[in-house]
Design a protein around this motif. Structure first.
Motif, PDB file in Angstrom:
ATOM      1  N   VAL A   1       0.827  -1.211   0.000  1.00  0.00           N
ATOM      2  CA  VAL A   1       0.000   0.000   0.000  1.00  0.00           C
ATOM      3  C   VAL A   1       0.860   1.260   0.000  1.00  0.00           C
ATOM      4  CG1 VAL A   1      -1.483   1.364   1.544  1.00  0.00           C
ATOM      5  CG2 VAL A   1      -2.139  -0.957   0.913  1.00  0.00           C
ATOM      6  N   ILE A   2       1.999   1.219   0.689  1.00  0.00           N
ATOM      7  CA  ILE A   2       2.875   2.397   0.663  1.00  0.00           C
ATOM      8  C   ILE A   2       4.271   2.031   0.151  1.00  0.00           C
ATOM      9  CG2 ILE A   2       1.636   3.714   2.424  1.00  0.00           C
ATOM     10  CD1 ILE A   2       3.877   2.885   4.360  1.00  0.00           C
ATOM     11  N   ALA A   3       4.310   1.168  -0.852  1.00  0.00           N
ATOM     12  CA  ALA A   3       5.587   0.818  -1.478  1.00  0.00           C
ATOM     13  C   ALA A   3       6.188   2.053  -2.143  1.00  0.00           C
ATOM     14  CB  ALA A   3       5.378  -0.287  -2.503  1.00  0.00           C
TER      15      ALA A   3
ATOM     16  N   PHE B   1      -1.095   7.237   3.009  1.00  0.00           N
ATOM     17  CA  PHE B   1      -0.587   7.227   4.378  1.00  0.00           C
ATOM     18  C   PHE B   1      -1.285   6.099   5.137  1.00  0.00           C
ATOM     19  CE2 PHE B   1      -0.219  11.399   2.630  1.00  0.00           C
ATOM     20  CZ  PHE B   1       0.937  11.957   3.157  1.00  0.00           C
ATOM     21  N   ARG B   2      -0.506   5.317   5.875  1.00  0.00           N
ATOM     22  CA  ARG B   2      -1.076   4.189   6.609  1.00  0.00           C
ATOM     23  C   ARG B   2      -1.472   4.625   8.019  1.00  0.00           C
ATOM     24  NH1 ARG B   2       0.410  -0.822   5.022  1.00  0.00           N
ATOM     25  NH2 ARG B   2       2.580  -0.270   4.645  1.00  0.00           N
ATOM     26  N   THR B   3      -2.521   3.983   8.582  1.00  0.00           N
ATOM     27  CA  THR B   3      -3.007   4.385   9.905  1.00  0.00           C
ATOM     28  C   THR B   3      -2.841   3.291  10.960  1.00  0.00           C
ATOM     29  OG1 THR B   3      -5.307   3.667   9.553  1.00  0.00           O
ATOM     30  CG2 THR B   3      -4.702   5.864   8.774  1.00  0.00           C
ATOM     31  N   LEU B   4      -1.901   2.387  10.718  1.00  0.00           N
ATOM     32  CA  LEU B   4      -1.548   1.337  11.675  1.00  0.00           C
ATOM     33  C   LEU B   4      -0.171   0.819  11.290  1.00  0.00           C
ATOM     34  CD1 LEU B   4      -3.304  -2.044  10.814  1.00  0.00           C
ATOM     35  CD2 LEU B   4      -3.211  -0.131   9.226  1.00  0.00           C
ATOM     36  N   PRO B   5       0.474   0.005  12.121  1.00  0.00           N
ATOM     37  CA  PRO B   5       1.753  -0.568  11.700  1.00  0.00           C
ATOM     38  C   PRO B   5       1.583  -1.424  10.442  1.00  0.00           C
ATOM     39  CG  PRO B   5       1.438  -0.849  14.056  1.00  0.00           C
ATOM     40  CD  PRO B   5       0.136  -0.358  13.512  1.00  0.00           C
ATOM     41  N   ALA B   6       2.629  -1.505   9.644  1.00  0.00           N
ATOM     42  CA  ALA B   6       2.596  -2.314   8.428  1.00  0.00           C
ATOM     43  C   ALA B   6       2.444  -3.788   8.773  1.00  0.00           C
ATOM     44  CB  ALA B   6       3.875  -2.099   7.624  1.00  0.00           C
ATOM     45  N   ASP B   7       1.884  -4.550   7.827  1.00  0.00           N
ATOM     46  CA  ASP B   7       1.716  -5.987   8.045  1.00  0.00           C
ATOM     47  C   ASP B   7       3.041  -6.668   8.373  1.00  0.00           C
ATOM     48  OD1 ASP B   7      -0.985  -6.049   7.744  1.00  0.00           O
ATOM     49  OD2 ASP B   7      -0.972  -6.737   5.665  1.00  0.00           O
TER      50      ASP B   7
END
Length: 384
Positions: A137-139, A149-155
């Motif tokens: 998603v944020i590569a 922008f992500r709203t939690l830690p990455a997988d």
């Protein structure tokens, strides 16, 4: 003559007042609201996330607007149901950006939906707050990176955290069940890498589509592989519940460790007694809330939408990130200004720990410090 003189005087007074008003700063009532798009899964397998995400943002928006908005600007929401379908997510993003007049979008609920929608948002210069951990998603090598922008830690962060906690008791043989999408495949690939790094073995890895209901064959394969521990990588509560029911049915005895996506009331309801003893890593535990989380629960309950699990947290993080960025902007708000402001946000009103900063090069924000471990006991998530 007197009547004419009076009319002239009144007209002059009106002109003076109008001129003075033009020189005065605009009042809150004069400021145009700004629109946030919600591209969420309100139907389909991910609806147990998408509906609470929508409800949380609506409750927080109503509260914010009642308090005067952001620097006097009210927030309006434009909602689109992507039906847990990447094709529909792309269609929804096109509608929100071309017709909805939004300056930011929260969504999609699932990673594959965000991946389908992000290029469209980037082309329209609209920032996306993604409530999913899918690494791609944020590569940074993607053209849409500057806008998501992500709203939690990455997988990857959450997955490593899960594996390390699951192995802490000495397990060396690992089984994996994962859903057949980017979220599940990411865990599959990461687990293979970690096995080489840490010297454990993956004795079986089985999968199923999000819509699957009969998982007895997959659970049987895992049982026959005799793992020390089983990792459950499912974001849809119905799929996770189907797996733990199947595990009970076929006699799979290994401890099950699941990611926080299953930290939902709907998972507990669907799994029933089969959820007993499942270990899970959470961003927040409504059963053992911090004071901030208890306040959020009160807001949701008073709005008639009591907390259900994970989705509310991710949506609230997204909403408050947008609010923090909007508060930095003078004058009208548009997507470019908001994106630039997001890249300078270091403090937001979050209900989970672990937020550092968004920057031009870092659109993750949240770190592994946000994670905690719980276990299901008597239909509740209990701190482990």
């Amino acid at each position: 003559m007197l009547k004419l003189a009076r009319r002239v005087a009144l007209a002059a007074a009106a002109a003076i007042l109008a001129g003075a008003a033009a020189l005065m700063p605009a009042s809150a009532a004069d400021k145009k609201p700004f629109k946030i798009g919600l591209l969420l899964s309100l139907s389909g397998p991910a609806a147990p996330f998408g509906i609470p995400e929508r409800d949380a943002v609506k409750a927080l928006t109503d509260k914010l607007n009642a308090e005067g908005g952001v620097n006097g600007r009210k927030v309006e929401l434009v909602v689109y149901d992507d039906a847990t379908n990447p094709t529909e997510a792309a269609r929804g993003m096109r509608q929100l950006t071309q017709q909805g007049g939004v300056v930011a979008v929260i969504g999609s609920t699932i990673g594959s939906g965000t991946l389908a929608a992000a290029p469209i948002a980037a082309k329209a210069s609209i920032p996306v707050l993604a409530p999913n951990g899918t690494d791609a998603v944020i590569a940074r090598d993607k053209d849409y990176f500057p806008w998501v922008f992500r709203t939690l830690p990455a997988d990857g962060v959450i997955g490593r955290n899960l594996v390390e906690r699951a192995l802490a008791g000495g397990a060396r043989k690992v089984g994996l069940f994962y859903q057949e999408d980017a979220y599940g495949k990411g865990m599959h690939d990461m687990l293979a890498t970690m096995a080489k790094e840490k010297g454990f073995s993956v004795v079986a890895a089985v999968s199923a589509p999000l819509s699957a209901t009969d998982l007895a064959p997959q659970a049987t394969r895992l049982r026959n592989a005799e793992p020390d521990v089983v990792l459950l990588q499912a974001s849809a509560p119905a799929l996770g519940a189907a797996f733990v029911r199947a595990a009970t049915q076929v006699g799979l005895k290994a401890p099950i460790w699941a990611q926080g996506a299953l930290g939902q009331k709907s998972f507990l309801d669907a799994a029933g007694p089969a959820a007993e003893g499942v270990n899970i890593t959470l961003l927040a535990n409504w059963g053992n809330p911090t004071p901030e989380l208890a306040e959020f629960a009160r807001i949701l309950t008073e709005a008639g939408t009591p907390p259900q699990g994970f989705g509310e947290i991710l949506a609230a993080n997204a909403f408050y990130a947008i609010v923090a960025a909007a508060a930095r902007i003078e004058g009208d708000i548009d997507g470019v200004k908001l994106r630039d402001a997001l890249e300078a946000v270091c403090e937001i009103k979050a209900f989970t720990p672990g937020f550092s900063c968004y920057t031009r090069d870092n659109h993750d924000g949240w770190t592994g410090a946000a994670m905690q471990t719980a276990v299901v006991r008597n239909g509740r998530f209990v701190k482990r």
